[in-house]
Design a protein around this motif. Structure first.
Motif, mmCIF file in Angstrom:
data_model
loop_
_atom_site.group_PDB
_atom_site.id
_atom_site.type_symbol
_atom_site.label_atom_id
_atom_site.label_comp_id
_atom_site.label_asym_id
_atom_site.label_seq_id
_atom_site.Cartn_x
_atom_site.Cartn_y
_atom_site.Cartn_z
ATOM 1 N N VAL A 75 39.883 22.723 110.033
ATOM 2 C CA VAL A 75 40.553 24.022 110.182
ATOM 3 C C VAL A 75 42.035 23.767 110.427
ATOM 4 O O VAL A 75 42.415 23.191 111.455
ATOM 5 C CB VAL A 75 39.953 24.820 111.365
ATOM 6 N N TRP A 76 42.882 24.176 109.503
ATOM 7 C CA TRP A 76 44.322 24.033 109.665
ATOM 8 C C TRP A 76 44.794 24.936 110.798
ATOM 9 O O TRP A 76 44.486 26.126 110.831
ATOM 10 C CB TRP A 76 45.026 24.376 108.356
ATOM 11 N N THR A 77 45.546 24.393 111.744
ATOM 12 C CA THR A 77 46.021 25.148 112.903
ATOM 13 C C THR A 77 47.545 25.230 112.934
ATOM 14 O O THR A 77 48.115 25.675 113.922
ATOM 15 C CB THR A 77 45.532 24.489 114.217
ATOM 16 N N GLY A 78 48.210 24.810 111.866
ATOM 17 C CA GLY A 78 49.660 24.671 111.877
ATOM 18 C C GLY A 78 50.454 25.841 111.335
ATOM 19 O O GLY A 78 51.660 25.728 111.128
ATOM 20 N N ASN A 79 49.838 26.990 111.108
ATOM 21 C CA ASN A 79 50.586 28.143 110.616
ATOM 22 C C ASN A 79 51.376 28.754 111.770
ATOM 23 O O ASN A 79 50.808 29.273 112.720
ATOM 24 C CB ASN A 79 49.634 29.180 110.021
ATOM 25 N N ARG A 80 52.687 28.694 111.687
ATOM 26 C CA ARG A 80 53.561 29.270 112.715
ATOM 27 C C ARG A 80 53.866 30.737 112.456
ATOM 28 O O ARG A 80 54.730 31.320 113.115
ATOM 29 C CB ARG A 80 54.873 28.503 112.770
ATOM 30 N N GLY A 81 53.204 31.331 111.493
ATOM 31 C CA GLY A 81 53.416 32.734 111.169
ATOM 32 C C GLY A 81 54.006 32.943 109.792
ATOM 33 O O GLY A 81 54.006 34.051 109.272
ATOM 34 N N GLU A 82 54.516 31.888 109.177
ATOM 35 C CA GLU A 82 55.112 31.970 107.852
ATOM 36 C C GLU A 82 54.314 31.188 106.815
ATOM 37 O O GLU A 82 54.726 31.088 105.659
ATOM 38 C CB GLU A 82 56.539 31.406 107.889
ATOM 39 N N GLY A 83 53.216 30.572 107.238
ATOM 40 C CA GLY A 83 52.450 29.754 106.318
ATOM 41 C C GLY A 83 53.284 28.611 105.781
ATOM 42 O O GLY A 83 54.108 28.043 106.487
ATOM 43 N N THR A 84 53.115 28.325 104.531
ATOM 44 C CA THR A 84 53.862 27.231 103.890
ATOM 45 C C THR A 84 55.047 27.766 103.088
ATOM 46 O O THR A 84 55.362 27.264 102.013
ATOM 47 C CB THR A 84 52.932 26.397 102.988
ATOM 48 N N SER A 85 55.732 28.757 103.653
ATOM 49 C CA SER A 85 56.877 29.342 102.948
ATOM 50 C C SER A 85 58.023 28.354 102.776
ATOM 51 O O SER A 85 58.883 28.537 101.923
ATOM 52 C CB SER A 85 57.376 30.588 103.691
ATOM 53 N N GLY A 86 58.045 27.303 103.565
ATOM 54 C CA GLY A 86 59.045 26.246 103.442
ATOM 55 C C GLY A 86 58.461 24.952 103.964
ATOM 56 O O GLY A 86 57.512 24.959 104.756
ATOM 57 N N TYR A 87 59.056 23.833 103.551
ATOM 58 C CA TYR A 87 58.512 22.524 103.926
ATOM 59 C C TYR A 87 58.476 22.325 105.442
ATOM 60 O O TYR A 87 57.579 21.702 105.974
ATOM 61 C CB TYR A 87 59.319 21.406 103.255
ATOM 62 N N ARG A 88 59.456 22.857 106.147
ATOM 63 C CA ARG A 88 59.515 22.693 107.602
ATOM 64 C C ARG A 88 59.024 23.928 108.357
ATOM 65 O O ARG A 88 59.221 24.028 109.562
ATOM 66 C CB ARG A 88 60.932 22.338 108.016
ATOM 67 N N SER A 89 58.362 24.841 107.688
ATOM 68 C CA SER A 89 57.937 26.083 108.332
ATOM 69 C C SER A 89 56.515 26.030 108.887
ATOM 70 O O SER A 89 56.039 27.017 109.430
ATOM 71 C CB SER A 89 58.050 27.250 107.338
ATOM 72 N N TYR A 90 55.863 24.886 108.788
ATOM 73 C CA TYR A 90 54.486 24.784 109.285
ATOM 74 C C TYR A 90 54.260 23.436 109.960
ATOM 75 O O TYR A 90 54.985 22.478 109.726
ATOM 76 C CB TYR A 90 53.480 24.991 108.152
ATOM 77 N N ASP A 91 53.257 23.397 110.819
ATOM 78 C CA ASP A 91 52.881 22.155 111.498
ATOM 79 C C ASP A 91 51.757 21.473 110.728
ATOM 80 O O ASP A 91 50.908 22.140 110.125
ATOM 81 C CB ASP A 91 52.392 22.436 112.923
ATOM 82 N N ARG A 92 51.765 20.155 110.792
ATOM 83 C CA ARG A 92 50.713 19.347 110.145
ATOM 84 C C ARG A 92 49.623 19.075 111.178
ATOM 85 O O ARG A 92 49.376 17.954 111.586
ATOM 86 C CB ARG A 92 51.287 18.029 109.624
ATOM 87 N N THR A 93 48.984 20.135 111.652
ATOM 88 C CA THR A 93 47.927 20.025 112.654
ATOM 89 C C THR A 93 46.665 20.706 112.149
ATOM 90 O O THR A 93 46.726 21.648 111.352
ATOM 91 C CB THR A 93 48.344 20.672 113.987
ATOM 92 N N TRP A 94 45.549 20.206 112.624
ATOM 93 C CA TRP A 94 44.264 20.794 112.264
ATOM 94 C C TRP A 94 43.244 20.400 113.313
ATOM 95 O O TRP A 94 43.483 19.532 114.152
ATOM 96 C CB TRP A 94 43.817 20.331 110.878
ATOM 97 N N ASP A 95 42.106 21.052 113.267
ATOM 98 C CA ASP A 95 40.983 20.719 114.133
ATOM 99 C C ASP A 95 39.813 20.262 113.283
ATOM 100 O O ASP A 95 39.598 20.773 112.174
ATOM 101 C CB ASP A 95 40.520 21.941 114.948
ATOM 102 N N ILE A 96 39.088 19.305 113.802
ATOM 103 C CA ILE A 96 37.771 18.982 113.261
ATOM 104 C C ILE A 96 36.812 19.773 114.136
ATOM 105 O O ILE A 96 36.712 19.516 115.339
ATOM 106 C CB ILE A 96 37.476 17.478 113.324
ATOM 107 N N ALA A 97 36.177 20.752 113.546
ATOM 108 C CA ALA A 97 35.356 21.688 114.316
ATOM 109 C C ALA A 97 33.953 21.758 113.723
ATOM 110 O O ALA A 97 33.670 22.587 112.861
ATOM 111 C CB ALA A 97 36.012 23.071 114.324
ATOM 112 N N ILE A 98 33.097 20.867 114.176
ATOM 113 C CA ILE A 98 31.716 20.822 113.696
ATOM 114 C C ILE A 98 30.840 21.506 114.731
ATOM 115 O O ILE A 98 30.891 21.169 115.922
ATOM 116 C CB ILE A 98 31.275 19.363 113.464
#
Length: 156
Positions: free
Chosen positions: A10-33
């Motif tokens: 599950v990608w958790t890095g959306n700061r509210g703008e999604g991938t609107s720019g290369y530096r606009s999102y975090d490269r974070t996610w959860d492994i959620a089983i």
């Protein structure tokens, strides 16, 4: 016979703008089983990730060492080698190619294995050479894996 393994990322890095720019999102996610603790992950710190979180390289190296350990313990039990403690500090060497593409070039496992007094160190050492034939992870990677075990005996 086949086995199926499934994960849920599950990608958790959306700061509210999604991938609107290369530096606009975090490269974070959860492994959620379902039914298991969530593991919070990030990109490698060299690539702007959070150093406090596991990254894919950490997970691969840890999976390799854990698979080796589990097979080692199995063979030790079968071969009459009594292991009282097992710890490993594996080291993976990565290469970066042109354009930033990377890969693991090698891995070295450094298990410290505490044996019951009287255990046969030669047998204990030989077990390592058999594991690559059966470990799912070791059989699935395309880089060399070496082993530098240290054996100690427990106090009587």
């Amino acid at each position: 016979m086949t086995h199926q393994y499934q994960s849920h990322i599950v990608w958790t890095g959306n700061r509210g703008e999604g991938t609107s720019g290369y530096r606009s999102y975090d490269r974070t996610w959860d492994i959620a089983i379902e039914g298991k603790p969530v593991i919070h992950c990030s990109n490698d710190p060299l690539l702007g990730g959070d150093p406090a979180k596991m990254n894919p390289e950490d997970l691969l190296l840890s999976a390799l060492a854990a698979c080796h350990m589990l097979w080692y313990l199995h063979y030790a039990a079968v071969d009459g080698v009594v292991v009282l403690d097992y710890q490993d500090t594996p080291v993976g060497i990565a290469e970066l190619g042109p354009g930033g593409a990377g890969r693991f070039a090698s891995a070295t496992l450094h298990p410290k294995i505490t044996l019951q007094p009287g255990s046969n160190v030669d047998v204990a050492h030989a077990i390592h050479g058999r594991i690559h034939e059966v470990c799912f992870i070791a059989r699935s990677v395309n880089f060399p894996i070496t082993y530098e075990p240290v054996f100690v005996f427990a106090d009587k």
